[in-house]
Design a protein around this motif. Structure first.
Motif, PDB file in Angstrom:
ATOM      1  N   ASN A  48       3.479  -9.750  13.898  1.00  0.00           N
ATOM      2  CA  ASN A  48       2.163  -9.775  13.254  1.00  0.00           C
ATOM      3  C   ASN A  48       1.337  -8.567  13.659  1.00  0.00           C
ATOM      4  O   ASN A  48       0.598  -8.004  12.837  1.00  0.00           O
ATOM      5  N   GLN A  49       1.436  -8.177  14.926  1.00  0.00           N
ATOM      6  CA  GLN A  49       0.723  -6.984  15.386  1.00  0.00           C
ATOM      7  C   GLN A  49       1.172  -5.756  14.605  1.00  0.00           C
ATOM      8  O   GLN A  49       0.351  -4.905  14.230  1.00  0.00           O
ATOM      9  N   LYS A  50       2.501  -5.667  14.353  1.00  0.00           N
ATOM     10  CA  LYS A  50       3.030  -4.511  13.615  1.00  0.00           C
ATOM     11  C   LYS A  50       2.536  -4.510  12.179  1.00  0.00           C
ATOM     12  O   LYS A  50       2.181  -3.449  11.630  1.00  0.00           O
ATOM     13  N   VAL A  51       2.492  -5.689  11.547  1.00  0.00           N
ATOM     14  CA  VAL A  51       2.003  -5.770  10.163  1.00  0.00           C
ATOM     15  C   VAL A  51       0.544  -5.324  10.098  1.00  0.00           C
ATOM     16  O   VAL A  51       0.158  -4.540   9.219  1.00  0.00           O
ATOM     17  N   ILE A  52      -0.288  -5.787  11.026  1.00  0.00           N
ATOM     18  CA  ILE A  52      -1.706  -5.400  11.043  1.00  0.00           C
ATOM     19  C   ILE A  52      -1.838  -3.901  11.290  1.00  0.00           C
ATOM     20  O   ILE A  52      -2.641  -3.205  10.643  1.00  0.00           O
ATOM     21  N   GLU A  53      -1.036  -3.382  12.213  1.00  0.00           N
ATOM     22  CA  GLU A  53      -1.057  -1.942  12.503  1.00  0.00           C
ATOM     23  C   GLU A  53      -0.702  -1.144  11.251  1.00  0.00           C
ATOM     24  O   GLU A  53      -1.372  -0.144  10.926  1.00  0.00           O
ATOM     25  N   ASN A  54       0.322  -1.574  10.520  1.00  0.00           N
ATOM     26  CA  ASN A  54       0.724  -0.876   9.294  1.00  0.00           C
ATOM     27  C   ASN A  54      -0.365  -0.948   8.233  1.00  0.00           C
ATOM     28  O   ASN A  54      -0.608   0.029   7.505  1.00  0.00           O
ATOM     29  N   LEU A  55      -1.011  -2.091   8.108  1.00  0.00           N
ATOM     30  CA  LEU A  55      -2.095  -2.236   7.130  1.00  0.00           C
ATOM     31  C   LEU A  55      -3.220  -1.245   7.429  1.00  0.00           C
ATOM     32  O   LEU A  55      -3.756  -0.593   6.513  1.00  0.00           O
ATOM     33  N   LEU A  56      -3.579  -1.126   8.685  1.00  0.00           N
ATOM     34  CA  LEU A  56      -4.658  -0.205   9.059  1.00  0.00           C
ATOM     35  C   LEU A  56      -4.234   1.246   8.869  1.00  0.00           C
ATOM     36  O   LEU A  56      -5.022   2.089   8.403  1.00  0.00           O
ATOM     37  N   TYR A  95       0.807  -1.225   0.000  1.00  0.00           N
ATOM     38  CA  TYR A  95       0.000   0.000   0.000  1.00  0.00           C
ATOM     39  C   TYR A  95       0.838   1.272   0.000  1.00  0.00           C
ATOM     40  O   TYR A  95       0.291   2.375   0.096  1.00  0.00           O
ATOM     41  N   ILE A  96       2.164   1.136  -0.141  1.00  0.00           N
ATOM     42  CA  ILE A  96       3.012   2.320  -0.313  1.00  0.00           C
ATOM     43  C   ILE A  96       3.826   2.206  -1.597  1.00  0.00           C
ATOM     44  O   ILE A  96       4.782   2.960  -1.801  1.00  0.00           O
ATOM     45  N   LEU A  97       3.468   1.245  -2.468  1.00  0.00           N
ATOM     46  CA  LEU A  97       4.131   1.145  -3.763  1.00  0.00           C
ATOM     47  C   LEU A  97       3.779   2.361  -4.619  1.00  0.00           C
ATOM     48  O   LEU A  97       2.660   2.887  -4.555  1.00  0.00           O
ATOM     49  N   THR A  98       4.703   2.795  -5.453  1.00  0.00           N
ATOM     50  CA  THR A  98       4.485   3.944  -6.325  1.00  0.00           C
ATOM     51  C   THR A  98       4.491   3.522  -7.790  1.00  0.00           C
ATOM     52  O   THR A  98       4.978   2.436  -8.149  1.00  0.00           O
ATOM     53  N   TYR A  99       3.968   4.400  -8.614  1.00  0.00           N
ATOM     54  CA  TYR A  99       3.951   4.158 -10.063  1.00  0.00           C
ATOM     55  C   TYR A  99       5.364   3.951 -10.583  1.00  0.00           C
ATOM     56  O   TYR A  99       5.621   3.063 -11.402  1.00  0.00           O
ATOM     57  N   GLU A 100       6.295   4.781 -10.103  1.00  0.00           N
ATOM     58  CA  GLU A 100       7.673   4.710 -10.575  1.00  0.00           C
ATOM     59  C   GLU A 100       8.320   3.366 -10.252  1.00  0.00           C
ATOM     60  O   GLU A 100       9.158   2.871 -11.021  1.00  0.00           O
TER      61      GLU A 100
END
Length: 784
Positions: free
Chosen positions: A587-595, A493-498
């Motif tokens: 796993n908690q950190k991954v879920i936090e980042n997703l949200l 969710y932070i990938l860019t077009y470039e």
């Protein structure tokens, strides 16, 4: 040595080898080579005998059918021999068969007269003869060697779809019918699962399972096996029967004998070829195993005119599908790393064509499977491929093992990241204790620092049934990981077009489409999100259940294992997997980042009414696994004291005064709650039950609004207007549970074309059955 002597020696060698295979296949039900290997040997023997007819003897396998009768059973002599069928392996063989039939019937090559054939699948089971006298079943026998078979009368009586007395009227006073007893695929899988649970020998395939089941000296064992009969003809009869093969089968059907649902009459060989192609395309959908199609001249008069040869009729042939089992060499074993870190052995094979596809790799599942097979590098192995299923090794031909064969060894370090490889431990939780044993899985401990695990985790996360990010295939994920752009699913969710446009296979439009798909995936359902996280042992159905029951990610994430086990179909092991996943800081950190990066999902919010006030004090005490306190003792404790706190505080006098609890159990209760850790755990479970509204003192809920709530439905056969998946989703949206098997608790069965054993069982149980049209009408009615 002369050419005749060489041929004689080779013929003797082939006969000996084939006789050995016949004995293992027909008598022991333990074949050592696949059918394709046997067929090659048999064809070679026939070719040599055709070249040297003076060497043909009555004892040759080409002049016989099958194997000897077992001495454990009585013997039955077939008044009319039970012959085998000639085989067609290629289209040319089938055309040659039709040419021989037309010539035998006196049709010239130039004539346009076409022969009518009956067509039906060739079931992979055990051929049997059933004798009816005055409509009563009096004897059942195996084919044996075609002349003498085994008396299995007691066992065939246990096969549920065999009528013990013929139905209707008009049947001959003496009627011998012939058919195939087979085991449906679903029954075979269930039988092998039971065999594994009890530590018993499993069966290689449904044919062996059917044969082994019919050859039990105890008919009770046969009765417990899921066997079915399909009748394909008549041996002898003292009455007048219809003058066509199809007519005879329809008569048998009217008398209660099951015939193939796929029986078709075809005019001319082109129609037969079309039937073969259509059945081949549906092969994996059928509820039973088939290995080809049987074509028979339909006219009985023409059958008599064509006659027989030594072991087979001139008027019938079995057109075999490409072999699904072949023999090849295991040249090496490599280890792949899966999403959860599991190290899986993969067999590298000498390329061989199986079911029309060149196979060079096969699954070995895990090291326990390697040990069970006893496979070594260098072995000659039997490999099987069915439909889209990954090829697998079925067995080893140990007599061909080379002297330099070497054992398969698990790597000490991950072949991808170099982390340590550990063998999993199995935890068995019982009354007050945990016992550990070694598991079958070896696992890399590198987790998402291991690129193989990271790639598989992201591939799972973006899959259609998870977050459904279209345009992000396996190769694209591998590129993104290899370039260091993805370190967890949240990085999508932070990938860019470039970054995307520089990937191989991407241009301007495809890059923008992928970014749009990633953005669209941010709005998902909670069930999809939980499934996408890749929690071990949590599939789509479990994810849906967690959301339906608990209503929010927060509740799912904080739920204690014991609380989760109150939900239907969630055992303690899966509950611990869920709890450990959400406890893990990474796993908690991954879920936090997703949200944080914009992933949102609709949550039900509240606990489902079905589970409000769902728990009881007695169940809580039972789940605590207090030694010597079973369910009845827990119930007595709950009735006596009324609350968990009262039991915790109970002194010796309080306990000794109550009935329904042994002295040993009383001592165990005091010792258990004398441990501060047990008290903390028990109070934590009760506190969470209160917080979730599941506590026995909570207000009971009432589920409303879903018309099929509490109902169990089963889908079988092929639906033409929608996929099974869409039909399942439609039923679940209406509150129904869609099960994979039929039982007395099933509410309704939806049966499309090709429905098999599930439909039969539903009819036997008197369940409601809907065809596709009625099903669609019901959905429309409920939706309206």
């Amino acid at each position: 040595m002369s050419s005749a002597q060489i041929a004689a020696e080779r013929i003797a060698q082939l006969r000996s080898e084939i006789d050995t295979h016949n004995y293992r296949y027909y008598v022991l039900d333990e074949p050592s080579v696949p059918d394709s290997e046997y067929d090659r040997l048999f064809i070679k023997l026939k070719e040599l005998e055709n070249e040297h007819p003076e060497l043909i003897t009555p004892e040759s396998p080409t002049q016989r059918v099958g194997g000897e009768a077992l001495a454990a059973f009585g013997q039955v002599r077939h008044d009319v021999p039970m012959l085998s069928l000639g085989n067609a392996f290629e289209d040319k063989d089938l055309l040659d068969f039709d040419r021989r039939v037309r010539k035998g019937l006196g049709f010239s090559v130039s004539t346009n007269v076409e022969v009518e054939y009956s067509c039906e699948p060739k079931l992979d089971g055990l051929a049997v003869s059933l004798l009816y006298e005055n409509g009563q079943l009096v004897r059942g026998a195996t084919r044996g060697d075609g002349t003498i078979g085994e008396d299995i009368s007691a066992n065939v009586r246990t096969v549920r779809n065999i009528p013990l007395r013929l139905h209707g009227n008009g049947w001959p006073a003496l009627l011998e019918v012939r058919g195939e007893i087979y085991m449906p695929k679903s029954g075979f899988e269930a039988l092998n699962a039971r065999q594994l649970e009890t530590g018993s020998k499993t069966f290689a395939n449904p044919r062996n399972a059917a044969a082994g089941s019919l050859r039990q000296l105890d008919p009770k064992i046969t009765a417990a096996r899921p066997l079915e009969l399909c009748v394909y003809g008549v041996g002898r009869s003292d009455g007048v029967l219809p003058d066509t093969h199809g007519g005879i089968l329809q008569a048998l059907k009217s008398w209660g004998l099951p015939i193939s649902r796929e029986l078709v009459l075809a005019k001319g060989i082109e129609a037969c070829r079309n039937y073969f192609q259509k059945i081949g395309a549906r092969r994996d959908e059928l509820p039973y195993e088939i290995d080809g199609v049987v074509f028979k001249v339909n006219s009985v008069v023409q059958q008599r005119e064509l006659g027989f040869r030594a072991r087979e009729p001139h008027w019938a042939i079995a057109h075999k599908f490409p072999a699904r089992e072949e023999v090849t060499e295991l040249i090496g074993v490599e280890f792949q790393v899966g999403r959860t870190g599991a190290i899986t052995p993969v067999a590298r094979l000498k390329p061989v064509q199986v079911a029309g596809v060149v196979v060079s790799n096969a699954s070995l599942h895990n090291m326990d499977e390697v040990a069970r097979l006893g496979v070594m590098i260098g072995d000659t192995v039997i490999v099987r491929r069915a439909g889209d299923v990954i090829p697998q090794i079925l067995g080893v031909i140990t007599e061909r093992r080379p002297v330099d064969a070497c054992a398969v060894a698990v790597p000490l370090h991950c072949p991808v990241c170099g982390s340590v490889v550990e063998r999993t431990r199995l935890v068995k939780r019982g009354k007050g204790k945990e016992t550990f044993s070694q598991g079958a899985i070896y696992r890399c401990v590198g987790r998402l620092t291991c690129q193989a695990q990271l790639k598989q985790a992201i591939i799972h996360f973006v899959s259609r049934r998870a977050m459904d990010i279209d345009g992000l295939g396996e190769k694209s994920v591998e590129q993104l990981v290899d370039k260091g752009l993805l370190h967890s699913p949240a990085d999508l969710y932070i990938l860019t077009y470039e970054q995307i446009v520089l990937l191989e296979g991407f241009a301007d439009l495809s890059s923008r489409n992928l970014l749009e798909a990633i953005e669209n995936s941010k709005s998902s359902s909670l069930a999809r999100f939980i499934y996408a996280l890749g929690i071990p042992d949590v599939g789509e159905e479990t994810a849906k259940l967690l959301v339906r029951a608990l209503g929010s990610l927060q509740r799912v994430g904080m739920a204690l294992p014991e609380v989760l086990t109150w939900l239907p179909e969630i055992g303690l092991e899966v509950a611990h997997e869920i709890h450990h996943f959400f406890e893990d800081e990474h796993n908690q950190k991954v879920i936090e980042n997703l949200l944080e990066r914009g992933v949102v999902f609709g949550e039900a919010g509240d606990l489902h009414p079905e589970f409000a006030g769902y728990a009881s004090l007695a169940e809580l005490l039972d789940k605590l696994d207090i030694p010597f306190v079973a369910a009845t003792g827990a119930k007595n404790l709950a009735e006596r004291f009324g609350s968990l706190e009262a039991i915790i505080q109970a002194d010796w006098l309080d306990l000794s005064a109550m009935k329904g609890l042994s002295e040993k159990a009383r001592q165990s209760v005091r010792a258990f709650f004398g441990d501060a850790a047990n008290v903390v755990r028990a109070r934590a479970i009760e506190e969470q039950l209160r917080a979730f509204g599941m506590h026995w003192e909570s207000e009971k809920g009432q589920a409303v609004g879903l018309p099929l709530a509490g109902q169990a439905w089963v889908l079988t056969g092929t639906l033409e207007s929608m996929s099974r998946e869409i039909a399942k989703e439609a039923l679940e949206a209406l509150g129904a549970k869609v099960a994979g098997s039929v039982s007395a608790k099933t509410t309704c069965v939806v049966a499309g074309p090709g429905a098999g054993s599930k439909l039969v069982k539903a009819s036997e149980l008197g369940l409601q059955i809907l065809d596709e049209a009625a099903f669609l009408a019901r959905l429309h009615e409920l939706a309206g």
